[in-house]
Scaffold this motif. Structure first.
Motif, PDB file in Angstrom:
ATOM      1  N   ASP A  45      32.665  89.194  41.082  1.00 45.69           N
ATOM      2  CA  ASP A  45      33.601  90.020  40.310  1.00 45.69           C
ATOM      3  C   ASP A  45      32.846  91.135  39.602  1.00 45.69           C
ATOM      4  O   ASP A  45      31.762  90.922  39.059  1.00 45.69           O
ATOM      5  CB  ASP A  45      34.343  89.163  39.267  1.00 45.69           C
ATOM      6  CG  ASP A  45      35.396  88.270  39.908  1.00 45.69           C
ATOM      7  OD1 ASP A  45      35.795  88.549  41.057  1.00 45.69           O
ATOM      8  OD2 ASP A  45      35.816  87.298  39.258  1.00 45.69           O
ATOM      9  N   GLY A  46      33.425  92.322  39.623  1.00 46.55           N
ATOM     10  CA  GLY A  46      32.820  93.470  38.964  1.00 46.55           C
ATOM     11  C   GLY A  46      31.794  94.206  39.809  1.00 46.55           C
ATOM     12  O   GLY A  46      31.232  95.203  39.380  1.00 46.55           O
ATOM     13  N   VAL A  47      31.540  93.707  41.024  1.00 46.28           N
ATOM     14  CA  VAL A  47      30.581  94.355  41.918  1.00 46.28           C
ATOM     15  C   VAL A  47      31.356  94.986  43.080  1.00 46.28           C
ATOM     16  O   VAL A  47      32.173  94.331  43.715  1.00 46.28           O
ATOM     17  CB  VAL A  47      29.540  93.345  42.467  1.00 46.28           C
ATOM     18  CG1 VAL A  47      28.623  93.999  43.474  1.00 46.28           C
ATOM     19  CG2 VAL A  47      28.750  92.733  41.323  1.00 46.28           C
ATOM     20  N   ARG A  48      31.103  96.254  43.332  1.00 46.24           N
ATOM     21  CA  ARG A  48      31.770  96.985  44.414  1.00 46.24           C
ATOM     22  C   ARG A  48      30.894  96.912  45.665  1.00 46.24           C
ATOM     23  O   ARG A  48      29.725  97.245  45.637  1.00 46.24           O
ATOM     24  CB  ARG A  48      31.966  98.437  44.007  1.00 46.24           C
ATOM     25  CG  ARG A  48      32.477  99.342  45.080  1.00 46.24           C
ATOM     26  CD  ARG A  48      33.938  99.531  45.095  1.00 46.24           C
ATOM     27  NE  ARG A  48      34.426 100.086  43.846  1.00 46.24           N
ATOM     28  CZ  ARG A  48      35.680 100.439  43.668  1.00 46.24           C
ATOM     29  NH1 ARG A  48      36.552 100.304  44.628  1.00 46.24           N
ATOM     30  NH2 ARG A  48      36.079 100.916  42.514  1.00 46.24           N
ATOM     31  N   CYS A  71      30.455 107.745  43.808  1.00 51.10           N
ATOM     32  CA  CYS A  71      30.426 107.641  42.337  1.00 51.10           C
ATOM     33  C   CYS A  71      31.833 107.730  41.763  1.00 51.10           C
ATOM     34  O   CYS A  71      32.195 106.971  40.861  1.00 51.10           O
ATOM     35  CB  CYS A  71      29.558 108.743  41.740  1.00 51.10           C
ATOM     36  SG  CYS A  71      27.824 108.327  41.695  1.00 51.10           S
ATOM     37  N   HIS A  72      32.614 108.657  42.285  1.00 53.24           N
ATOM     38  CA  HIS A  72      34.002 108.808  41.812  1.00 53.24           C
ATOM     39  C   HIS A  72      34.785 107.515  42.054  1.00 53.24           C
ATOM     40  O   HIS A  72      35.502 107.041  41.161  1.00 53.24           O
ATOM     41  CB  HIS A  72      34.692 109.981  42.523  1.00 53.24           C
ATOM     42  CG  HIS A  72      36.155 110.042  42.244  1.00 53.24           C
ATOM     43  ND1 HIS A  72      36.659 110.615  41.095  1.00 53.24           N
ATOM     44  CD2 HIS A  72      37.222 109.574  42.932  1.00 53.24           C
ATOM     45  CE1 HIS A  72      37.966 110.499  41.102  1.00 53.24           C
ATOM     46  NE2 HIS A  72      38.336 109.868  42.206  1.00 53.24           N
ATOM     47  N   PRO A  75      21.278 105.915  39.704  1.00 52.15           N
ATOM     48  CA  PRO A  75      21.384 104.951  38.594  1.00 52.15           C
ATOM     49  C   PRO A  75      22.605 104.023  38.661  1.00 52.15           C
ATOM     50  O   PRO A  75      22.521 102.876  38.223  1.00 52.15           O
ATOM     51  CB  PRO A  75      21.441 105.831  37.342  1.00 52.15           C
ATOM     52  CG  PRO A  75      21.625 107.226  37.808  1.00 52.15           C
ATOM     53  CD  PRO A  75      21.266 107.297  39.237  1.00 52.15           C
ATOM     54  N   ILE A  76      23.709 104.490  39.210  1.00 53.42           N
ATOM     55  CA  ILE A  76      24.905 103.636  39.307  1.00 53.42           C
ATOM     56  C   ILE A  76      24.974 102.963  40.673  1.00 53.42           C
ATOM     57  O   ILE A  76      25.114 101.747  40.773  1.00 53.42           O
ATOM     58  CB  ILE A  76      26.192 104.458  39.057  1.00 53.42           C
ATOM     59  CG1 ILE A  76      26.213 104.982  37.624  1.00 53.42           C
ATOM     60  CG2 ILE A  76      27.438 103.626  39.350  1.00 53.42           C
ATOM     61  CD1 ILE A  76      27.317 105.976  37.335  1.00 53.42           C
ATOM     62  N   LEU A  77      24.877 103.761  41.724  1.00 54.45           N
ATOM     63  CA  LEU A  77      25.024 103.232  43.079  1.00 54.45           C
ATOM     64  C   LEU A  77      23.878 102.302  43.471  1.00 54.45           C
ATOM     65  O   LEU A  77      24.041 101.444  44.340  1.00 54.45           O
ATOM     66  CB  LEU A  77      25.128 104.389  44.081  1.00 54.45           C
ATOM     67  CG  LEU A  77      26.332 105.309  43.863  1.00 54.45           C
ATOM     68  CD1 LEU A  77      26.205 106.558  44.715  1.00 54.45           C
ATOM     69  CD2 LEU A  77      27.627 104.580  44.145  1.00 54.45           C
ATOM     70  N   GLY A  78      22.745 102.446  42.844  1.00 54.05           N
ATOM     71  CA  GLY A  78      21.604 101.596  43.133  1.00 54.05           C
ATOM     72  C   GLY A  78      21.487 100.387  42.224  1.00 54.05           C
ATOM     73  O   GLY A  78      20.544  99.607  42.336  1.00 54.05           O
ATOM     74  N   ASP A  79      22.467 100.216  41.329  1.00 58.47           N
ATOM     75  CA  ASP A  79      22.442  99.096  40.381  1.00 58.47           C
ATOM     76  C   ASP A  79      23.094  97.872  41.028  1.00 58.47           C
ATOM     77  O   ASP A  79      24.320  97.844  41.215  1.00 58.47           O
ATOM     78  CB  ASP A  79      23.196  99.488  39.105  1.00 58.47           C
ATOM     79  CG  ASP A  79      23.191  98.399  38.052  1.00 58.47           C
ATOM     80  OD1 ASP A  79      22.709  97.276  38.328  1.00 58.47           O
ATOM     81  OD2 ASP A  79      23.689  98.677  36.936  1.00 58.47           O
ATOM     82  N   PRO A  80      22.315  96.835  41.369  1.00 61.40           N
ATOM     83  CA  PRO A  80      22.884  95.670  42.045  1.00 61.40           C
ATOM     84  C   PRO A  80      23.888  94.879  41.197  1.00 61.40           C
ATOM     85  O   PRO A  80      24.637  94.065  41.730  1.00 61.40           O
ATOM     86  CB  PRO A  80      21.660  94.820  42.391  1.00 61.40           C
ATOM     87  CG  PRO A  80      20.561  95.308  41.525  1.00 61.40           C
ATOM     88  CD  PRO A  80      20.879  96.717  41.149  1.00 61.40           C
ATOM     89  N   ARG A  81      23.927  95.138  39.879  1.00 63.64           N
ATOM     90  CA  ARG A  81      24.940  94.481  39.039  1.00 63.64           C
ATOM     91  C   ARG A  81      26.303  95.137  39.214  1.00 63.64           C
ATOM     92  O   ARG A  81      27.324  94.550  38.876  1.00 63.64           O
ATOM     93  CB  ARG A  81      24.530  94.537  37.574  1.00 63.64           C
ATOM     94  CG  ARG A  81      23.247  93.746  37.289  1.00 63.64           C
ATOM     95  CD  ARG A  81      22.736  94.051  35.931  1.00 63.64           C
ATOM     96  NE  ARG A  81      22.479  95.507  35.874  1.00 63.64           N
ATOM     97  CZ  ARG A  81      21.908  96.134  34.876  1.00 63.64           C
ATOM     98  NH1 ARG A  81      21.520  95.467  33.826  1.00 63.64           N
ATOM     99  NH2 ARG A  81      21.699  97.428  34.916  1.00 63.64           N
ATOM    100  N   ARG A  82      26.315  96.364  39.761  1.00 58.98           N
ATOM    101  CA  ARG A  82      27.564  97.101  39.953  1.00 58.98           C
ATOM    102  C   ARG A  82      27.930  97.315  41.416  1.00 58.98           C
ATOM    103  O   ARG A  82      29.106  97.462  41.745  1.00 58.98           O
ATOM    104  CB  ARG A  82      27.468  98.475  39.282  1.00 58.98           C
ATOM    105  CG  ARG A  82      27.359  98.384  37.778  1.00 58.98           C
ATOM    106  CD  ARG A  82      27.288  99.733  37.162  1.00 58.98           C
ATOM    107  NE  ARG A  82      28.614 100.348  37.118  1.00 58.98           N
ATOM    108  CZ  ARG A  82      28.869 101.498  36.543  1.00 58.98           C
ATOM    109  NH1 ARG A  82      27.917 102.179  35.950  1.00 58.98           N
ATOM    110  NH2 ARG A  82      30.083 101.991  36.549  1.00 58.98           N
ATOM    111  N   VAL A  83      26.903  97.369  42.282  1.00 60.47           N
ATOM    112  CA  VAL A  83      27.135  97.733  43.680  1.00 60.47           C
ATOM    113  C   VAL A  83      26.353  96.820  44.617  1.00 60.47           C
ATOM    114  O   VAL A  83      25.166  96.585  44.416  1.00 60.47           O
ATOM    115  CB  VAL A  83      26.719  99.206  43.939  1.00 60.47           C
ATOM    116  CG1 VAL A  83      26.837  99.558  45.407  1.00 60.47           C
ATOM    117  CG2 VAL A  83      27.546 100.159  43.098  1.00 60.47           C
TER     118      VAL A  83
END
Length: 181
Positions: free
Chosen positions: A120-123, A57-58, A89-97
């Motif tokens: 782009d924008g996806v880790r 998350c960090h 909520p963040i790590l499981g969001d396919p728009r971000r990860v």
């Protein structure tokens, strides 16, 4: 062989005792409540999935772009951590990860996905065993998170068979892991 098993258990308990002593006297006032909580629940026989989750998350929130390689001990731990991260909520969001697993028992077609660059924008986060340390190079990896354990061959004297058991890695092995990625 029985002496070897006893020596292994003794070494394991010495390492665990040393870490417990350090954790007990350490001053963690500068750390977040989540980190302090994770450290207070430390168990030498388990992998700190919650701590790994907080580190990821960090990285996602505060660090520069780039893929993250997470070293785990085996398929069961990879799957357990993946399930936990997908529920976040963040790590499981396919728009971000983009969360991927890499293990020798996977089909080659699935393993190839770890080399693709995400949108782009996806880790990209790759959960892998230490096989990834020596066998492959993932060009966009910028961060490495290591659970601190790897499976080592030991001997089960009771069943008269060799077996793979998670063991703490050495400092030298941890440094080599970071240098090779």
């Amino acid at each position: 062989m029985q002496k070897q098993a006893q020596a292994f258990k003794k070494r394991k308990s010495q390492i665990a005792s040393s870490v417990e002593d350090v954790v007990e006297v350490a001053d963690y006032k500068g750390y977040s409540s989540h980190t302090r909580e994770s450290l207070s629940c430390w168990n030498p026989d388990s992998i700190g999935f919650n701590l790994i989750e907080h580190v990821l998350c960090h990285i996602i929130k505060k660090e520069r772009p780039g893929a993250v390689l997470v070293f785990m001990t085996g398929w069961d731990d990879i799957n357990s951590l993946k399930d936990q991260l997908q529920a976040h909520p963040i790590l499981g969001d396919p728009r971000r990860v983009l969360l991927l697993a890499c293990h020798g028992s996977m089909a080659s077609s699935e393993q190839r996905l770890i080399f693709d660059k995400p949108e782009d924008g996806v880790r990209k986060i790759v959960l892998a065993t230490n096989m990834a340390e020596t066998s492959i190079t993932i060009n966009d990896v910028v961060f490495v998170v290591d659970c601190g354990k790897a499976k080592e061959t030991s001997y089960d004297a009771l069943n008269n068979t060799p077996c793979l058991l998670p063991s703490w890695i050495s400092k030298a092995a941890a440094r080599q892991c970071v240098l090779s990625t």
